[in-house]
Enzyme design. Structure first.
Site, PDB file in Angstrom:
ATOM      1  N   ASN A 102      37.198  37.559  40.788  1.00  0.00           N
ATOM      2  CA  ASN A 102      35.880  36.992  41.082  1.00  0.00           C
ATOM      3  C   ASN A 102      34.808  37.389  40.077  1.00  0.00           C
ATOM      4  O   ASN A 102      33.635  37.089  40.275  1.00  0.00           O
ATOM      5  CB  ASN A 102      35.443  37.389  42.489  1.00  0.00           C
ATOM      6  CG  ASN A 102      36.508  37.069  43.508  1.00  0.00           C
ATOM      7  OD1 ASN A 102      37.153  37.982  44.022  1.00  0.00           O
ATOM      8  ND2 ASN A 102      36.757  35.798  43.764  1.00  0.00           N
ATOM      9  N   VAL A 109      29.588  36.665  38.118  1.00  0.00           N
ATOM     10  CA  VAL A 109      30.121  37.022  39.428  1.00  0.00           C
ATOM     11  C   VAL A 109      30.236  35.774  40.303  1.00  0.00           C
ATOM     12  O   VAL A 109      29.283  35.001  40.413  1.00  0.00           O
ATOM     13  CB  VAL A 109      29.201  38.054  40.127  1.00  0.00           C
ATOM     14  CG1 VAL A 109      29.729  38.408  41.509  1.00  0.00           C
ATOM     15  CG2 VAL A 109      29.044  39.300  39.267  1.00  0.00           C
ATOM     16  N   CYS A 110      31.392  35.597  40.919  1.00  0.00           N
ATOM     17  CA  CYS A 110      31.612  34.487  41.842  1.00  0.00           C
ATOM     18  C   CYS A 110      31.496  35.022  43.265  1.00  0.00           C
ATOM     19  O   CYS A 110      32.428  35.624  43.795  1.00  0.00           O
ATOM     20  CB  CYS A 110      32.992  33.873  41.611  1.00  0.00           C
ATOM     21  SG  CYS A 110      33.302  32.458  42.676  1.00  0.00           S
ATOM     22  N   LEU A 111      30.321  34.858  43.811  1.00  0.00           N
ATOM     23  CA  LEU A 111      30.041  35.260  45.191  1.00  0.00           C
ATOM     24  C   LEU A 111      29.272  34.104  45.815  1.00  0.00           C
ATOM     25  O   LEU A 111      28.200  33.727  45.317  1.00  0.00           O
ATOM     26  CB  LEU A 111      29.214  36.558  45.200  1.00  0.00           C
ATOM     27  CG  LEU A 111      28.902  37.187  46.540  1.00  0.00           C
ATOM     28  CD1 LEU A 111      30.176  37.598  47.271  1.00  0.00           C
ATOM     29  CD2 LEU A 111      27.998  38.408  46.345  1.00  0.00           C
TER      30      LEU A 111
END
Length: 187
Positions: A102, A109-111
């Site tokens: 992620n 950042v993949c959130l």
């Protein structure tokens, strides 16, 4: 028309305050003050105002997991909060090179709450909690680093070995690029 008038009036008030040596806090700054006053940092999380205590809109969060694959590491996330916060999410970049599904190798950042699921009711505390959870439980279903996600899904044991190796430092080839990892293991 009313919006245009109110924007002109607001700008005039800000210019007047600046001329008088006063600075008016933006809505984002006021909300940040509230968020920070209600902030509850969990174990293994530190906040650093590297631009000085007066600048609440730029800071770093250090996440040091005490469990999971990334246990023993220290991961630094750079937060930049816009004046229009909370109507738009903070910009968060991971400064620590990490092999994670992620987090890509450039630190993006993949959130979900930093993108499509952001809502003004969410707080900085929510984002920090989300980052902490990502370091405890990586999510291969929504990856930025597709190679790491594939490895996590297909061979979790090998993925964990790679993570441990990168936490100790050294280099790793990802695609055509070679990345250097600093030793992140804390005493």
């Amino acid at each position: 028309m009313i919006k245009l008038f109110s924007l002109k009036q607001q700008k005039a008030e800000e210019e007047k305050a600046a001329a008088e040596g006063k600075t008016k806090a933006s809505a984002g700054q006021i909300r940040m003050q509230k968020d920070l006053s209600e902030l509850t940092l969990g174990k293994g999380v530190e906040l650093e105002f590297h631009m000085g205590a007066d600048n609440l809109m730029e800071f770093k969060v250090h996440v040091m997991p005490d469990d999971g694959m990334y246990k023993g590491g220290r991961f630094t996330f750079d937060f930049k909060v816009s004046p229009s916060y909370p109507h738009e999410p903070p910009k968060v970049l991971c400064e620590t090179t990490v092999y994670h599904p992620n987090i890509d190798m450039e630190g993006h950042v993949c959130l979900n709450i930093l993108r499509e699921d952001w809502k003004p009711v969410l707080t900085i505390n929510s984002v920090i909690y989300g980052l902490t959870f990502l370091m405890l439980e990586p999510n291969a279903d929504d990856p930025l680093n597709k190679e790491a996600a594939t490895m996590l899904e297909q061979n979790r044991k090998q993925f964990e070995q790679i993570v441990r190796r990168t936490l100790r430092g050294g280099q790793m080839k990802v695609g055509a690029q070679t990345y250097s990892f600093a030793s992140l293991v804390r005493d």
